[in-house]
Enzyme design. Structure first.
Site, PDB file in Angstrom:
ATOM      1  N   LYS A 234      71.268  57.913  34.472  1.00 31.38           N
ATOM      2  CA  LYS A 234      72.684  57.714  34.815  1.00 31.38           C
ATOM      3  C   LYS A 234      73.622  58.338  33.793  1.00 31.38           C
ATOM      4  CE  LYS A 234      72.284  54.401  38.394  1.00 31.38           C
ATOM      5  NZ  LYS A 234      72.316  53.026  38.850  1.00 31.38           N
ATOM      6  N   ARG A 269      64.390  50.236  38.418  1.00 33.30           N
ATOM      7  CA  ARG A 269      64.524  51.265  39.468  1.00 33.30           C
ATOM      8  C   ARG A 269      64.634  52.623  38.784  1.00 33.30           C
ATOM      9  NH1 ARG A 269      68.462  54.124  41.960  1.00 33.30           N
ATOM     10  NH2 ARG A 269      68.266  54.470  44.195  1.00 33.30           N
TER      11      ARG A 269
HETATM   12  N1  PMM Z   1      71.650  53.005  41.695  1.00 35.89           N
HETATM   13  C1  PMM Z   1      71.773  53.969  42.616  1.00 35.89           C
HETATM   14  C2  PMM Z   1      71.469  53.727  43.977  1.00 35.89           C
HETATM   15  N2  PMM Z   1      71.016  52.512  44.371  1.00 35.89           N
HETATM   16  N3  PMM Z   1      70.428  50.297  43.841  1.00 35.89           N
HETATM   17  C3  PMM Z   1      70.314  49.312  42.949  1.00 35.89           C
HETATM   18  N4  PMM Z   1      69.891  48.088  43.344  1.00 35.89           N
HETATM   19  N5  PMM Z   1      70.618  49.478  41.624  1.00 35.89           N
HETATM   20  C4  PMM Z   1      71.062  50.683  41.144  1.00 35.89           C
HETATM   21  O1  PMM Z   1      71.354  50.773  39.940  1.00 35.89           O
HETATM   22  C5  PMM Z   1      71.206  51.764  42.081  1.00 35.89           C
HETATM   23  C6  PMM Z   1      70.875  51.521  43.449  1.00 35.89           C
HETATM   24  C7  PMM Z   1      72.292  55.324  42.214  1.00 35.89           C
HETATM   25  O2  PMM Z   1      71.352  56.038  41.489  1.00 35.89           O
HETATM   26  P1  PMM Z   1      70.526  57.295  42.046  1.00 35.89           P
HETATM   27  O3  PMM Z   1      71.519  58.257  42.681  1.00 35.89           O
HETATM   28  O4  PMM Z   1      69.858  57.828  40.851  1.00 35.89           O
HETATM   29  O5  PMM Z   1      69.559  56.792  43.082  1.00 35.89           O
END
Ligand code: PMM
Length: 299
Positions: A234, A269
């Site tokens: 991030k 995640r």
């Molecule tokens: N971050 C992203 C998308 N979905 N869901 C949860 N539960 N927590 C998160 O921190 C989260 C998410 C965005 O990140 P990406 O674009 O790297 O998938």
């Protein structure tokens, strides 16, 4: 509340008929973004109508040690525009079906009840809702399926969340909103033990808010729900490392995953599954052996 670094029972994650219990380390959720424009891996798995690349990626993450997979078809990058439900569904449904058919525990990353319903029918067992329980229908669909539910904190939408990153006390405000969200989930028929809470790193948060939330994760862990942390690649890591290239944030991502592990996170995640599994296995083992500060008088 336990202090950080104290060995503790990390609560299990419920995903319909399955219970995932973090044992030697937190559960690792591998990310499968089927979007043309996700900020961290934009477009890699996207070719519409060709789910094979995304399914193969999911398989690879499982082979690297992922305990579950998060499939998403709508980018949440700051400024992103919403995607119509039929388009989101066309992206994710074949990927969810393909991976679930192979026995994977699949979470559907969506804010739309229609998409969640179809993904659950296709074999998903967790709904990952980055809109923090705003939609009663989404909660009802989750409750009906007996699915797990990820309650992630955010304000506004990806289009306007940057302007909403203003807090007096980010940790207390995020905790209070998650407690309210949990109450809404339970009122909608989702058992409390099916709810995973998530501070929403990068969602309506400035870099200092993300750091404060990670540093005080024990406040959320103390609520007794499993806690999910998504810090992988991030932009606050990029800001700290002066590293605009998202592919060059691995070390920062591993440091954040380690901090979350030490604080008692249940789920991480991540994009980089193999590296995260290796790093947090060591962090979790250290946590087990950490005896706390010595109370013996110094000679
Ligand atoms: N971050 C992203 C998308 N979905 N869901 C949860 N539960 N927590 C998160 O921190 C989260 C998410 C965005 O990140 P990406 O674009 O790297 O998938």
């Amino acid at each position: 509340m336990q202090s950080p670094h104290t060995p503790r029972e990390v609560p299990a994650v419920h995903a319909r008929t399955r219970t995932l219990t973090p044992s030697r380390r937190p559960l690792v959720m591998g990310i499968v973004n089927v979007t043309p424009d996700s900020f961290s891996d934009g477009g890699q798995l996207y070719p519409e109508g060709h789910p094979e690349a995304a399914i193969a990626h999911g398989r690879r993450l499982l082979a690297e040690g992922a305990d579950l997979l998060d499939v998403g078809g709508e980018s949440t990058r700051p400024g992103a525009e919403p995607v119509p439900a039929h388009e989101e569904l066309a992206r994710v449904e074949p990927v969810v079906a393909g991976l679930a058919a192979e026995g994977a525990v699949v979470s559907i990353d969506t804010t739309k009840a229609e998409v969640a319903r179809a993904a659950l029918d296709a074999g998903a067992s967790i709904v990952n809702d980055v809109f923090a329980a705003r939609d009663d229908e989404l909660l009802a669909v989750t409750a009906q399926a007996g699915a797990g539910y990820v309650l992630m904190h955010m304000r506004g939408t990806p289009a306007d969340m940057r302007q909403r990153a203003v807090y007096d006390d980010v940790v207390a405000e995020v905790r209070d909103r998650l407690v309210e969200g949990l109450e809404r989930c339970v009122a909608a028929g989702i058992p409390a033990e099916h709810v995973v809470i998530d501070p929403g790193i990068g969602f309506a948060k400035a870099p200092e808010h993300n750091l404060a939330l990670l540093a005080s994760l024990d406040v959320l862990v103390g609520l007794g729900q499993p806690v999910l942390v998504g810090a992988s690649r991030k932009s606050f890591l990029g800001a700290l490392l002066d590293q605009g290239d998202v592919d060059a944030r691995l070390e920062g991502s591993l440091a954040a995953a380690t901090a979350a592990t030490l604080a008692g996170a249940a789920v991480l995640r991540v994009h980089d599954v193999r590296e995260t599994v290796r790093a947090v296995t060591v962090a979790a083992a250290l946590c087990e052996h950490f005896a706390g500060p010595s109370t013996e008088p110094q000679s």
